[in-house]
Design a protein around this motif. Sequence first.
Motif, PDB file in Angstrom:
ATOM      1  N   GLU A 157       5.298  -4.958 -12.569  1.00  0.00           N
ATOM      2  CA  GLU A 157       4.515  -4.674 -13.766  1.00  0.00           C
ATOM      3  C   GLU A 157       3.407  -5.703 -13.958  1.00  0.00           C
ATOM      4  OE1 GLU A 157       3.054  -2.654 -16.846  1.00  0.00           O
ATOM      5  OE2 GLU A 157       4.700  -1.998 -15.542  1.00  0.00           O
ATOM      6  N   ASP A 158       3.719  -6.977 -13.715  1.00  0.00           N
ATOM      7  CA  ASP A 158       2.697  -8.023 -13.824  1.00  0.00           C
ATOM      8  C   ASP A 158       1.580  -7.801 -12.809  1.00  0.00           C
ATOM      9  OD1 ASP A 158       3.893  -9.483 -15.910  1.00  0.00           O
ATOM     10  OD2 ASP A 158       5.252 -10.469 -14.512  1.00  0.00           O
ATOM     11  N   LYS A 159       1.964  -7.392 -11.601  1.00  0.00           N
ATOM     12  CA  LYS A 159       0.958  -7.145 -10.565  1.00  0.00           C
ATOM     13  C   LYS A 159       0.079  -5.955 -10.943  1.00  0.00           C
ATOM     14  CE  LYS A 159       4.013  -8.999  -7.008  1.00  0.00           C
ATOM     15  NZ  LYS A 159       4.914  -8.684  -5.887  1.00  0.00           N
ATOM     16  N   LEU A 160       0.689  -4.908 -11.492  1.00  0.00           N
ATOM     17  CA  LEU A 160      -0.075  -3.739 -11.918  1.00  0.00           C
ATOM     18  C   LEU A 160      -1.097  -4.108 -12.985  1.00  0.00           C
ATOM     19  CD1 LEU A 160       2.715  -1.012 -12.125  1.00  0.00           C
ATOM     20  CD2 LEU A 160       0.761  -1.003 -10.574  1.00  0.00           C
ATOM     21  N   THR A 185      -4.599  -9.582   7.722  1.00  0.00           N
ATOM     22  CA  THR A 185      -3.840 -10.298   6.698  1.00  0.00           C
ATOM     23  C   THR A 185      -3.325  -9.285   5.692  1.00  0.00           C
ATOM     24  OG1 THR A 185      -5.362 -12.155   6.986  1.00  0.00           O
ATOM     25  CG2 THR A 185      -3.877 -12.250   5.102  1.00  0.00           C
ATOM     26  N   LEU A 186      -2.215  -8.650   6.014  1.00  0.00           N
ATOM     27  CA  LEU A 186      -1.712  -7.558   5.185  1.00  0.00           C
ATOM     28  C   LEU A 186      -1.052  -8.104   3.922  1.00  0.00           C
ATOM     29  CD1 LEU A 186      -0.176  -5.199   7.892  1.00  0.00           C
ATOM     30  CD2 LEU A 186      -2.457  -5.146   6.881  1.00  0.00           C
ATOM     31  N   PRO A 187      -1.225  -7.409   2.806  1.00  0.00           N
ATOM     32  CA  PRO A 187      -0.615  -7.831   1.541  1.00  0.00           C
ATOM     33  C   PRO A 187       0.864  -7.472   1.523  1.00  0.00           C
ATOM     34  CG  PRO A 187      -1.722  -5.754   1.227  1.00  0.00           C
ATOM     35  CD  PRO A 187      -1.988  -6.161   2.660  1.00  0.00           C
ATOM     36  N   ASP A 188       1.552  -7.841   0.428  1.00  0.00           N
ATOM     37  CA  ASP A 188       2.948  -7.431   0.323  1.00  0.00           C
ATOM     38  C   ASP A 188       3.020  -5.942   0.002  1.00  0.00           C
ATOM     39  OD1 ASP A 188       2.899  -6.920  -2.490  1.00  0.00           O
ATOM     40  OD2 ASP A 188       3.213  -9.034  -2.907  1.00  0.00           O
ATOM     41  N   SER A 189       4.249  -5.422   0.026  1.00  0.00           N
ATOM     42  CA  SER A 189       4.430  -3.967  -0.046  1.00  0.00           C
ATOM     43  C   SER A 189       3.999  -3.363  -1.372  1.00  0.00           C
ATOM     44  CB  SER A 189       5.903  -3.618   0.216  1.00  0.00           C
ATOM     45  OG  SER A 189       6.741  -4.237  -0.745  1.00  0.00           O
ATOM     46  N   ASP A 190       3.914  -4.160  -2.426  1.00  0.00           N
ATOM     47  CA  ASP A 190       3.552  -3.625  -3.735  1.00  0.00           C
ATOM     48  C   ASP A 190       2.048  -3.436  -3.920  1.00  0.00           C
ATOM     49  OD1 ASP A 190       6.128  -3.457  -4.662  1.00  0.00           O
ATOM     50  OD2 ASP A 190       6.119  -5.460  -5.549  1.00  0.00           O
ATOM     51  N   THR A 191       1.231  -4.138  -3.123  1.00  0.00           N
ATOM     52  CA  THR A 191      -0.200  -4.198  -3.424  1.00  0.00           C
ATOM     53  C   THR A 191      -0.879  -2.844  -3.298  1.00  0.00           C
ATOM     54  OG1 THR A 191      -0.275  -6.500  -2.665  1.00  0.00           O
ATOM     55  CG2 THR A 191      -2.374  -5.333  -2.856  1.00  0.00           C
ATOM     56  N   HIS A 233      -2.430  -0.454  -6.367  1.00  0.00           N
ATOM     57  CA  HIS A 233      -3.809   0.034  -6.414  1.00  0.00           C
ATOM     58  C   HIS A 233      -3.845   1.563  -6.509  1.00  0.00           C
ATOM     59  CE1 HIS A 233      -6.307  -3.507  -6.022  1.00  0.00           C
ATOM     60  NE2 HIS A 233      -5.544  -3.978  -5.055  1.00  0.00           N
ATOM     61  N   LEU A 234      -2.978   2.238  -5.764  1.00  0.00           N
ATOM     62  CA  LEU A 234      -2.948   3.698  -5.808  1.00  0.00           C
ATOM     63  C   LEU A 234      -2.473   4.189  -7.179  1.00  0.00           C
ATOM     64  CD1 LEU A 234      -1.497   4.336  -2.258  1.00  0.00           C
ATOM     65  CD2 LEU A 234      -3.725   5.126  -3.066  1.00  0.00           C
ATOM     66  N   TYR A 235      -1.522   3.505  -7.766  1.00  0.00           N
ATOM     67  CA  TYR A 235      -1.048   3.862  -9.109  1.00  0.00           C
ATOM     68  C   TYR A 235      -2.195   3.782 -10.113  1.00  0.00           C
ATOM     69  CZ  TYR A 235       1.390   3.410 -13.583  1.00  0.00           C
ATOM     70  OH  TYR A 235       1.800   3.566 -14.889  1.00  0.00           O
ATOM     71  N   ASN A 236      -2.931   2.678 -10.073  1.00  0.00           N
ATOM     72  CA  ASN A 236      -4.055   2.523 -10.993  1.00  0.00           C
ATOM     73  C   ASN A 236      -5.163   3.528 -10.708  1.00  0.00           C
ATOM     74  OD1 ASN A 236      -3.071   0.412 -12.613  1.00  0.00           O
ATOM     75  ND2 ASN A 236      -3.595  -1.113 -11.075  1.00  0.00           N
ATOM     76  N   LEU A 237      -5.364   3.830  -9.434  1.00  0.00           N
ATOM     77  CA  LEU A 237      -6.388   4.808  -9.060  1.00  0.00           C
ATOM     78  C   LEU A 237      -6.041   6.189  -9.608  1.00  0.00           C
ATOM     79  CD1 LEU A 237      -9.019   5.132  -7.461  1.00  0.00           C
ATOM     80  CD2 LEU A 237      -7.636   5.590  -5.423  1.00  0.00           C
ATOM     81  N   ARG A 238      -4.788   6.580  -9.487  1.00  0.00           N
ATOM     82  CA  ARG A 238      -4.361   7.886 -10.015  1.00  0.00           C
ATOM     83  C   ARG A 238      -4.586   7.983 -11.526  1.00  0.00           C
ATOM     84  NH1 ARG A 238      -0.020   7.871  -5.965  1.00  0.00           N
ATOM     85  NH2 ARG A 238      -0.190   9.802  -4.744  1.00  0.00           N
ATOM     86  N   ARG A 239      -4.351   6.883 -12.232  1.00  0.00           N
ATOM     87  CA  ARG A 239      -4.531   6.887 -13.688  1.00  0.00           C
ATOM     88  C   ARG A 239      -5.965   7.219 -14.069  1.00  0.00           C
ATOM     89  NH1 ARG A 239      -4.593   2.425 -15.836  1.00  0.00           N
ATOM     90  NH2 ARG A 239      -4.017   3.037 -17.955  1.00  0.00           N
ATOM     91  N   VAL A 240      -6.914   6.844 -13.205  1.00  0.00           N
ATOM     92  CA  VAL A 240      -8.332   7.067 -13.515  1.00  0.00           C
ATOM     93  C   VAL A 240      -8.817   8.417 -13.014  1.00  0.00           C
ATOM     94  CG1 VAL A 240     -10.680   6.192 -13.167  1.00  0.00           C
ATOM     95  CG2 VAL A 240      -8.796   4.589 -13.503  1.00  0.00           C
ATOM     96  N   LEU A 253      -5.310  13.204  -5.509  1.00  0.00           N
ATOM     97  CA  LEU A 253      -4.670  12.207  -4.654  1.00  0.00           C
ATOM     98  C   LEU A 253      -3.203  12.568  -4.473  1.00  0.00           C
ATOM     99  CD1 LEU A 253      -4.686   9.542  -3.110  1.00  0.00           C
ATOM    100  CD2 LEU A 253      -4.450   8.349  -5.296  1.00  0.00           C
ATOM    101  N   HIS A 254      -2.793  12.736  -3.221  1.00  0.00           N
ATOM    102  CA  HIS A 254      -1.441  13.215  -2.925  1.00  0.00           C
ATOM    103  C   HIS A 254      -0.735  12.256  -1.969  1.00  0.00           C
ATOM    104  CE1 HIS A 254      -2.706  17.084  -4.664  1.00  0.00           C
ATOM    105  NE2 HIS A 254      -3.816  16.926  -3.957  1.00  0.00           N
ATOM    106  N   THR A 255       0.533  11.983  -2.268  1.00  0.00           N
ATOM    107  CA  THR A 255       1.384  11.192  -1.381  1.00  0.00           C
ATOM    108  C   THR A 255       2.151  12.136  -0.471  1.00  0.00           C
ATOM    109  OG1 THR A 255       1.654   9.451  -3.043  1.00  0.00           O
ATOM    110  CG2 THR A 255       3.261   9.529  -1.253  1.00  0.00           C
ATOM    111  N   ILE A 256       2.038  11.917   0.828  1.00  0.00           N
ATOM    112  CA  ILE A 256       2.752  12.730   1.814  1.00  0.00           C
ATOM    113  C   ILE A 256       3.907  11.883   2.339  1.00  0.00           C
ATOM    114  CG2 ILE A 256       2.560  14.135   3.884  1.00  0.00           C
ATOM    115  CD1 ILE A 256       0.747  14.983   1.517  1.00  0.00           C
ATOM    116  N   HIS A 257       5.121  12.256   1.984  1.00  0.00           N
ATOM    117  CA  HIS A 257       6.297  11.448   2.267  1.00  0.00           C
ATOM    118  C   HIS A 257       6.393  11.096   3.754  1.00  0.00           C
ATOM    119  CE1 HIS A 257      10.252   9.769   1.750  1.00  0.00           C
ATOM    120  NE2 HIS A 257      10.765  10.617   2.646  1.00  0.00           N
ATOM    121  N   SER A 258       6.589   9.817   4.016  1.00  0.00           N
ATOM    122  CA  SER A 258       6.757   9.262   5.369  1.00  0.00           C
ATOM    123  C   SER A 258       5.521   9.427   6.248  1.00  0.00           C
ATOM    124  CB  SER A 258       7.967   9.902   6.082  1.00  0.00           C
ATOM    125  OG  SER A 258       9.158   9.635   5.360  1.00  0.00           O
ATOM    126  N   ALA A 259       4.402   9.855   5.675  1.00  0.00           N
ATOM    127  CA  ALA A 259       3.194  10.047   6.477  1.00  0.00           C
ATOM    128  C   ALA A 259       2.013   9.231   5.956  1.00  0.00           C
ATOM    129  CB  ALA A 259       2.818  11.524   6.531  1.00  0.00           C
TER     130      ALA A 259
END
Length: 242
Positions: free
Chosen positions: A94-97, A192-198, A202-209, A219-225
């Motif tokens: 939540e803090d990162k978001l 230099t890859l970020p941690d798994s939450d980054t 960003h995608l969560y915030n992008l969807r909100r807009v 914007l669609h999430t394709i499971h495991s792809a």
Amino acid sequence: MSTRDEQAGLILLVEDNRQIAEMVGEFLERRGYSVDYAADGVSGLHLAVSNSYDVIVLDLMLPGMDGLDVCRKLRKDGKKSTPVLMLTARDTLEDKLVGLEAGADDYLVKPFEVRELEARLRALIRRDRRQVSSEVLNVGDMTLDTATLRLTRGGQELTVSPIGLKLLAILMRESPRVVSRRDIEREIWGDTLPDSDTLRSHLYNLRRVIDKPFDRPLLHTIHSAGYRLADLDSEVAASQTA
């Protein structure tokens, strides 16, 4: 060093902890960076708006004005797209978001290794200096002009973070193809890859807009792809008339 290209980068460090500031500043200067420094949020915001930096390293907890407010004002009032790396002692999702929603591009949790800080700075500088092609991208009723960074959907102008714009450009260029998480991360952050939450944040915030205020998602999430940006209604209509 006479030009920006001859130096590793011009960094603004906004940090009220003198010990951390001295450690980071001395390390970066030894590595060839030029570093400006501010010990409070108000001074940091003034420098950030008045000058052109490659990256701003911004502590979250600051006297006068906290890092979140500095970042929000930099984006909304200052109209600056300078990459922001936020330093925080808070490591919950939540803090990162909240930090990413305020306009930060990346974050680093204290305590941190100064070498990791430099690696993240290099990745942000490489991304920001990369040549941006001038093109207008369209998916459904959404349009992104990569030259002016103007984003609209249904004629309504939208504001997203610099990383959000980069995400959109990647997905819109590949639309309607699915783009893997790994490909997106490497395109934005390099090796230099970020941690798994980054990326997820960003995608969560992008969807909100770009999706939440509208009737149908793009914007669609394709499971495991991975992820895809597509107007599914238009695809269905096109297949029915084919």
